[in-house]
Design an enzyme around this catalytic site. Structure first.
Site, PDB file in Angstrom:
ATOM      1  N   ASP A   8      76.565  61.238  11.435  1.00  0.00           N
ATOM      2  CA  ASP A   8      77.738  61.383  10.567  1.00  0.00           C
ATOM      3  C   ASP A   8      78.338  59.992  10.401  1.00  0.00           C
ATOM      4  O   ASP A   8      77.742  58.980  10.819  1.00  0.00           O
ATOM      5  CB  ASP A   8      78.718  62.432  11.132  1.00  0.00           C
ATOM      6  CG  ASP A   8      79.435  61.967  12.387  1.00  0.00           C
ATOM      7  OD1 ASP A   8      79.107  60.876  12.896  1.00  0.00           O
ATOM      8  OD2 ASP A   8      80.325  62.692  12.860  1.00  0.00           O
ATOM      9  N   CYS A  66      76.481  61.244  16.455  1.00  0.00           N
ATOM     10  CA  CYS A  66      77.847  61.396  15.945  1.00  0.00           C
ATOM     11  C   CYS A  66      78.773  60.662  16.914  1.00  0.00           C
ATOM     12  O   CYS A  66      78.296  59.846  17.701  1.00  0.00           O
ATOM     13  CB  CYS A  66      78.221  62.863  15.720  1.00  0.00           C
ATOM     14  SG  CYS A  66      78.278  63.888  17.197  1.00  0.00           S
ATOM     15  N   THR A  68      80.744  61.631  19.615  1.00  0.00           N
ATOM     16  CA  THR A  68      80.473  61.941  21.022  1.00  0.00           C
ATOM     17  C   THR A  68      79.045  62.423  21.247  1.00  0.00           C
ATOM     18  O   THR A  68      78.579  62.460  22.381  1.00  0.00           O
ATOM     19  CB  THR A  68      81.392  63.083  21.505  1.00  0.00           C
ATOM     20  OG1 THR A  68      81.146  64.225  20.662  1.00  0.00           O
ATOM     21  CG2 THR A  68      82.859  62.694  21.424  1.00  0.00           C
ATOM     22  N   HIS A  99      61.572  67.112  31.972  1.00  0.00           N
ATOM     23  CA  HIS A  99      61.879  68.486  32.387  1.00  0.00           C
ATOM     24  C   HIS A  99      62.151  69.436  31.219  1.00  0.00           C
ATOM     25  O   HIS A  99      61.941  70.627  31.347  1.00  0.00           O
ATOM     26  CB  HIS A  99      63.115  68.503  33.307  1.00  0.00           C
ATOM     27  CG  HIS A  99      62.854  67.905  34.652  1.00  0.00           C
ATOM     28  ND1 HIS A  99      63.722  68.008  35.696  1.00  0.00           N
ATOM     29  CD2 HIS A  99      61.790  67.182  35.121  1.00  0.00           C
ATOM     30  CE1 HIS A  99      63.238  67.381  36.759  1.00  0.00           C
ATOM     31  NE2 HIS A  99      62.063  66.859  36.427  1.00  0.00           N
ATOM     32  N   HIS A 134      58.370  73.594  34.608  1.00  0.00           N
ATOM     33  CA  HIS A 134      59.313  73.378  33.506  1.00  0.00           C
ATOM     34  C   HIS A 134      58.890  74.152  32.251  1.00  0.00           C
ATOM     35  O   HIS A 134      59.729  74.575  31.461  1.00  0.00           O
ATOM     36  CB  HIS A 134      59.444  71.887  33.198  1.00  0.00           C
ATOM     37  CG  HIS A 134      59.859  71.096  34.401  1.00  0.00           C
ATOM     38  ND1 HIS A 134      61.079  71.280  35.016  1.00  0.00           N
ATOM     39  CD2 HIS A 134      59.207  70.163  35.131  1.00  0.00           C
ATOM     40  CE1 HIS A 134      61.160  70.483  36.070  1.00  0.00           C
ATOM     41  NE2 HIS A 134      60.040  69.793  36.167  1.00  0.00           N
TER      42      HIS A 134
HETATM   43  C1  RB5 Z   1      84.081  62.738  13.920  1.00  0.00           C
HETATM   44  O1  RB5 Z   1      85.378  62.231  14.025  1.00  0.00           O
HETATM   45  C2  RB5 Z   1      83.647  63.355  15.241  1.00  0.00           C
HETATM   46  O2  RB5 Z   1      84.331  64.557  15.419  1.00  0.00           O
HETATM   47  C3  RB5 Z   1      82.167  63.577  15.263  1.00  0.00           C
HETATM   48  O3  RB5 Z   1      81.530  62.364  15.064  1.00  0.00           O
HETATM   49  C4  RB5 Z   1      81.583  64.100  16.559  1.00  0.00           C
HETATM   50  O4  RB5 Z   1      82.015  63.337  17.652  1.00  0.00           O
HETATM   51  C5  RB5 Z   1      81.715  65.530  16.809  1.00  0.00           C
HETATM   52  O5  RB5 Z   1      81.260  66.075  17.807  1.00  0.00           O
END
Ligand code: RB5
Length: 206
Positions: A8, A66, A68, A99, A134
């Site tokens: 993203d 993304c 996180t 695994h 596994h």
């Molecule tokens: C975008 O701000 C953020 O929410 C997205 O990149 C991601 O971290 C969502 O899990």
């Protein structure tokens, strides 16, 4: 290898770096976007494109990024056949191959440094799956995702019972008493129902 990659807006810079590295390593890369760090997009759109292309074996592996990594991981794992692993370091990246036979690596661009992320992807691509015990565990996930939810059965009155044949040993630990959940009465057949009732009531009270 043929590799599908996407991010993203939060992951564009890291995606560009990883794409360049993969091309330098001689891989074929398909970039499913997004291409601008300024224009906000919804990560599930890219996650589903990438995950479906890997699940359909159009690409050997996938890389999703993304902020996180959590959103991409959640979305990608909804696609049948996908084992998307959110990794934070070499250890998790390597173990997700050994695994879990991960076919998509997920990275958090706001969590993991650029150089660490690149090294992780490089190592992840060549690490083999160990198989053996596994494989048995992964087969359980594959079988589960191919059928509708069957561990709990509901009748017309809203009574829910555990199907002993379908329930795993873990679910059986939670079976046993009468649990009232709003309008529905949950009747569980075996084991430690009082404990289950207490836990559910505690959860509902939060
Ligand atoms: C975008 O701000 C953020 O929410 C997205 O990149 C991601 O971290 C969502 O899990």
């Amino acid at each position: 290898m043929k590799i599908a990659i996407a991010s993203d807006h939060a992951g564009v810079a890291l995606k560009t770096e990883i794409c360049n590295m993969l091309l330098d390593l001689g891989h074929e890369v398909k970039d499913f976007g997004t291409y601008s760090a300024e224009a906000r997009v919804d990560y599930p759109d890219m996650a589903f494109l990438t995950a479906e292309s890997v699940a359909a074996h159009k690409y050997d592996r996938g890389v999703l990024i993304c902020g996180t990594g959590i959103g991409m991981m959640l979305a990608a794992n909804k696609v049948q056949g996908i084992r998307a692993a959110l990794c934070h370091d070499q250890f998790t990246a390597l173990l997700s191959r050994r695994h879990n036979d991960s076919n998509i690596i997920v990275l958090g661009a706001r969590v993991t440094g650029m150089d660490v992320a690149k090294e992780m992807v490089k190592a992840w691509l060549v690490e083999p799956f160990e198989g053996g015990r596994h494989s048995i565990r992964l087969q359980k996930i594959t079988s589960y995702e191919q059928k509708p939810n069957t561990m709990l059965n509901a009748d017309a009155k809203g009574h829910i019972t555990v199907d002993e044949n379908q329930a795993t040993s873990h679910a059986k630990v939670w079976a046993g008493g009468d649990i009232v959940l709003g309008a529905a009465t949950v009747i569980l057949a075996m084991g430690e129902g009082r404990k289950a009732a207490a836990a559910i009531n505690e959860y509902l009270a939060k």
